[in-house]
Design an enzyme around this catalytic site. Structure first.
Site, PDB file in Angstrom:
ATOM      1  CG  ASN A  10      77.329  59.339   1.007  1.00 26.80           C
ATOM      2  OD1 ASN A  10      78.219  58.442  -0.007  1.00 26.80           O
ATOM      3  ND2 ASN A  10      77.750  59.641   1.954  1.00 26.80           N
ATOM      4  CE  LYS A  12      76.255  57.437   4.606  1.00 26.06           C
ATOM      5  NZ  LYS A  12      75.887  57.492   5.916  1.00 26.06           N
ATOM      6  CG  HIS A 100      80.079  62.168   4.517  1.00 21.06           C
ATOM      7  ND1 HIS A 100      79.878  61.442   5.718  1.00 21.06           N
ATOM      8  CD2 HIS A 100      78.699  62.220   3.900  1.00 21.06           C
ATOM      9  CE1 HIS A 100      78.586  61.056   6.033  1.00 21.06           C
ATOM     10  NE2 HIS A 100      77.871  61.659   4.750  1.00 21.06           N
ATOM     11  CD  GLU A 102      79.453  58.273   7.203  1.00 21.41           C
ATOM     12  OE1 GLU A 102      79.874  57.836   6.135  1.00 21.41           O
ATOM     13  OE2 GLU A 102      78.297  58.202   7.624  1.00 21.41           O
ATOM     14  CD  GLU A 172      75.065  64.876   4.942  1.00 22.47           C
ATOM     15  OE1 GLU A 172      74.273  63.974   4.567  1.00 22.47           O
ATOM     16  OE2 GLU A 172      76.193  64.375   5.233  1.00 22.47           O
ATOM     17  N   GLY A 178      72.521  58.275   9.596  1.00 19.41           N
ATOM     18  CA  GLY A 178      72.457  56.743  10.023  1.00 19.41           C
ATOM     19  C   GLY A 178      72.131  56.342  11.414  1.00 19.41           C
ATOM     20  CB  SER A 218      67.936  59.461   9.264  1.00 20.98           C
ATOM     21  OG  SER A 218      68.916  59.073   9.913  1.00 20.98           O
ATOM     22  N   GLY A 240      71.369  55.860   3.850  1.00 24.62           N
ATOM     23  CA  GLY A 240      70.714  54.484   3.873  1.00 24.62           C
ATOM     24  C   GLY A 240      69.606  54.404   2.675  1.00 24.62           C
TER      25      GLY A 240
HETATM   26  C1  PEP Z   1      74.844  60.637   4.763  1.00 23.90           C
HETATM   27  O1  PEP Z   1      75.604  59.704   4.831  1.00 23.90           O
HETATM   28  O2  PEP Z   1      75.101  61.484   3.963  1.00 23.90           O
HETATM   29  C2  PEP Z   1      73.392  60.457   5.315  1.00 23.90           C
HETATM   30  C3  PEP Z   1      72.674  61.367   5.059  1.00 23.90           C
HETATM   31  O3  PEP Z   1      73.144  59.278   5.646  1.00 23.90           O
HETATM   32  P1  PEP Z   1      71.807  58.769   6.134  1.00 23.90           P
HETATM   33  O4  PEP Z   1      70.805  58.858   5.102  1.00 23.90           O
HETATM   34  O5  PEP Z   1      71.884  57.044   6.258  1.00 23.90           O
HETATM   35  O6  PEP Z   1      71.586  59.293   7.433  1.00 23.90           O
END
Ligand code: PEP
Length: 256
Positions: A10, A12, A100, A102, A172, A178, A218, A240
Site C-alpha cells: 500500500n 498510500k 483502511h 487511515e 491491521e 506506521g 510495520s 512503509g
Molecule cells: C498499512 O498502511 O497498511 C501498513 C501496514 O503500513 P505500515 O507497514 O507502514 O505499518
C-alpha cells in the site's frame, strides 16, 4: 487448506508516476530466484490513483497486480474527489483496498460506508482487500475481538458466500501501522484464528478455510518470516517497507 500467500504494497500518498515506474523497474530487475518475477505469492501494489497508469505500463508482462486504494459506492455523480469502480475497471484495475484505518481515522469512513464501497466494488466485478483492526485503547480495554467482530459483520453485511470468494481480509492493528510496533507472532495468530472462526460462523467452515487473511502493521524483512509462518496468516499488507524495492522483494521472498 492450501491458500496462496499475498504480498501487497500500500503506497498510500507516496510515489509520483515517475517514482512509481522506477520502483517497478527496480522490482523487475531484482525479483529473481525462487519468486521468479513475483509469481510464487500473489504480489500486488496499490499506488495513488494518479500513479496507476504509469505503474500498469511499467508492470506490463509481469504477474504484478496493480490495484487502487479506495473506491466510491456510486457509479457517477456529485461526489467531488471520489473515484468509482466503473472508472477503475475501465483502466483495468481489478483490486481495491477498502476500509483502511487511515480512511476510517482521518476521512470519517464508517462500517456503513465501508460496506457500501465493498458492495459497489464487488458489483463492478472487482476484488477487495478489506481492512479491519483495533486501536491501542481498544486492545488495552480488552475489547479487540468485539471490535473486530463488529467490523467484520458490518463491513460484510449482505455479502454472499459466493461474493466472499472475491474478498481478502487484512487484519491491521491500528497501533502497529506506521509506528514500528508490530504485533507479536502470537498476538497476530490469535486474532487471525478468531477472524477465521468468525467467518466460519457467518458463512461456512469451507469459506473460513478458503478466505485469505493478511497481517498489516510495520511488517518488514526482519519480522516477516515469523508472522508469515503462522497457520492463519496468509500474507501481508505493507506500507512503509513497500516503498523500497529491496525490502519489498525480501518480503516477497519470505512468502515464497
Ligand atoms: C498499512 O498502511 O497498511 C501498513 C501496514 O503500513 P505500515 O507497514 O507502514 O505499518
Amino acid at each position: 487448506m492450501d491458500r496462496k500467500k499475498v504480498i501487497a504494497g500500500n503506497w498510500k500518498m507516496n510515489m509520483t508516476a515517475a517514482e512509481g515506474a522506477q520502483l517497478i523497474a527496480d522490482l523487475k530487475a531484482n525479483c529473481g530466484g525462487a519468486c521468479g518475477c513475483c509469481s510464487a505469492p500473489e504480489v500486488m501494489v496499490f499506488p495513488p490513483f494518479t500513479t496507476i497508469a504509469a505503474v500498469q505500463e511499467a508492470a506490463k508482462g509481469t504477474p504484478l497486480v496493480v490495484g487502487a486504494q479506495n473506491v466510491h459506492w456510486a457509479t457517477n455523480g456529485a461526489f467531488t474527489g471520489e473515484i468509482s469502480a466503473k472508472m477503475l475497471v475501465e483502466m483495468g484495475v481489478n483490486y481495491v483496498i477498502i476500509g483502511h484505518s487511515e480512511r476510517r481515522q482521518y476521512f470519517g469512513e464508517t462500517d456503513e460506508t465501508v460496506n457500501q464501497r465493498v458492495k459497489a466494488a464487488l458489483a463492478a466485478g472487482m476484488k477487495v482487500i478489506l481492512c479491519i483492526g483495533e486501536t491501542l485503547e481498544e486492545r488495552e480495554k480488552g475489547v479487540t475481538e468485539a471490535v473486530l467482530e463488529k467490523q467484520v459483520r458490518w463491513d460484510l453485511a449482505d455479502i454472499t458466500k459466493e461474493q466472499l470468494e472475491n474478498i481478502i481480509l487484512a487484519y491491521e492493528p491500528v497501533w502497529a501501522i506506521g509506528t514500528g510496533k508490530t504485533a507479536t507472532n502470537e498476538q497476530a495468530q490469535e486474532v487471525h484464528a478468531f477472524v477465521r472462526a468468525l467467518i466460519g460462523k457467518m458463512y461456512c467452515p469451507v469459506c473460513a478455510g478458503k478466505i485469505r487473511i493478511l497481517y498489516g502493521g510495520s511488517m518488514k524483512p526482519a519480522n516477516a518470516e515469523g508472522l508469515l509462518a503462522q497457520p492463519d496468516i496468509d500474507g501481508g499488507l505493507i506500507g512503509g517497507a513497500a516503498l523500497k524495492a529491496a525490502d519489498f522483494i525480501a518480503l516477497v521472498k519470505a512468502a515464497c
